[in-house]
Design an enzyme around this catalytic site. Sequence first.
Site, PDB file in Angstrom:
ATOM      1  N   HIS A 194      20.060-150.553  54.785  1.00  0.00           N
ATOM      2  CA  HIS A 194      21.151-150.382  55.747  1.00  0.00           C
ATOM      3  C   HIS A 194      21.071-151.502  56.800  1.00  0.00           C
ATOM      4  CE1 HIS A 194      23.661-148.759  58.915  1.00  0.00           C
ATOM      5  NE2 HIS A 194      24.225-148.021  57.970  1.00  0.00           N
ATOM      6  N   GLU A 201      29.389-152.488  53.065  1.00  0.00           N
ATOM      7  CA  GLU A 201      29.340-152.094  54.475  1.00  0.00           C
ATOM      8  C   GLU A 201      29.464-153.324  55.373  1.00  0.00           C
ATOM      9  OE1 GLU A 201      28.029-147.973  55.171  1.00  0.00           O
ATOM     10  OE2 GLU A 201      26.533-149.324  55.982  1.00  0.00           O
TER      11      GLU A 201
HETATM   12  P1  PGA Z   1      30.096-145.428  60.711  1.00  0.00           P
HETATM   13  O1  PGA Z   1      28.704-145.856  60.059  1.00  0.00           O
HETATM   14  O2  PGA Z   1      30.804-144.543  59.728  1.00  0.00           O
HETATM   15  O3  PGA Z   1      29.710-144.718  61.989  1.00  0.00           O
HETATM   16  O4  PGA Z   1      30.835-146.688  60.985  1.00  0.00           O
HETATM   17  C1  PGA Z   1      28.649-146.253  58.715  1.00  0.00           C
HETATM   18  C2  PGA Z   1      27.247-146.702  58.375  1.00  0.00           C
HETATM   19  O5  PGA Z   1      26.556-147.272  59.239  1.00  0.00           O
HETATM   20  O6  PGA Z   1      26.803-146.483  57.245  1.00  0.00           O
END
Ligand code: PGA
Length: 254
Positions: free
Chosen positions: A97, A165
């Site tokens: 992540h 992401e």
């Molecule tokens: P968010 O986070 O939905 O709060 O933007 C997504 C993530 O960090 O996986």
Amino acid sequence: MKPLIIANWKMNPETLHEAQELLDAIGKGVHDLRDVDVVVCPPFLYLPMFQVSSFKFQVGAQDCFWENPPAGGGAFTGEISSRMLKDLGCSYVIVGHSERKKYMAETYEMINKKMLAVLQARLTPIICIGEKERGENKGELEKQMREILVKINDEDVARLVLAYEPEWAISSNTNAQSARPDDCKSSIDFMRAVLSDMFGEAKAEKVRILYGGSTNSKNISEFIKQGGAQGALVGSSSLDEKEFVSLVKNAIVR
Ligand code: PGA
């Protein structure tokens, strides 16, 4: 393919009591939904309370260590192995992540080793891939994929889950911007083409690619319908039970 919605609670909520309440509410809210797969990834500490067989969702962890040592070989203070996670009922593990790259200095090499350990324990890795800034991003996505997705056994490729992401769209980042479904579509199509080049088309088609970054109950269906995502990795919207349950329902698009 059913959409896959993954709740990433990150370092929330603050108390065991609140975690139990959120867990129960989500458990009830998604209980009767058939056409969607749901995974909840709480902090490690809360995992034991997830061992309730009546829940219809699966459980995941937010990270793991890259070693899976035999008994007695675990001299890695503070770390958690994939096999421990499996024993606690996890089926999924998020690896790489962007918050771990940012705060823990995780490198692509470390992420690769974690992914391999997760596969070795027969769990499903959710591998986060995404660029830092909005704009021309394809080179950055390809570099991450080619450095992280290596040394994978042929038969394990279809078990991978990727999450596109873009860091600039993650809600907790200052100046977070909303990604549009077409941003998502062009990156996911590109990622699938890189997978095809790396592993062949037949295997690449089997890999689920999700979207993550400021998803909510209102925009989820666009990311799935127009954005080409096969589900989502959800941060802040997964901490409000009503919002999360609506998001899961709205992910079922026909
Ligand atoms: P968010 O986070 O939905 O709060 O933007 C997504 C993530 O960090 O996986």
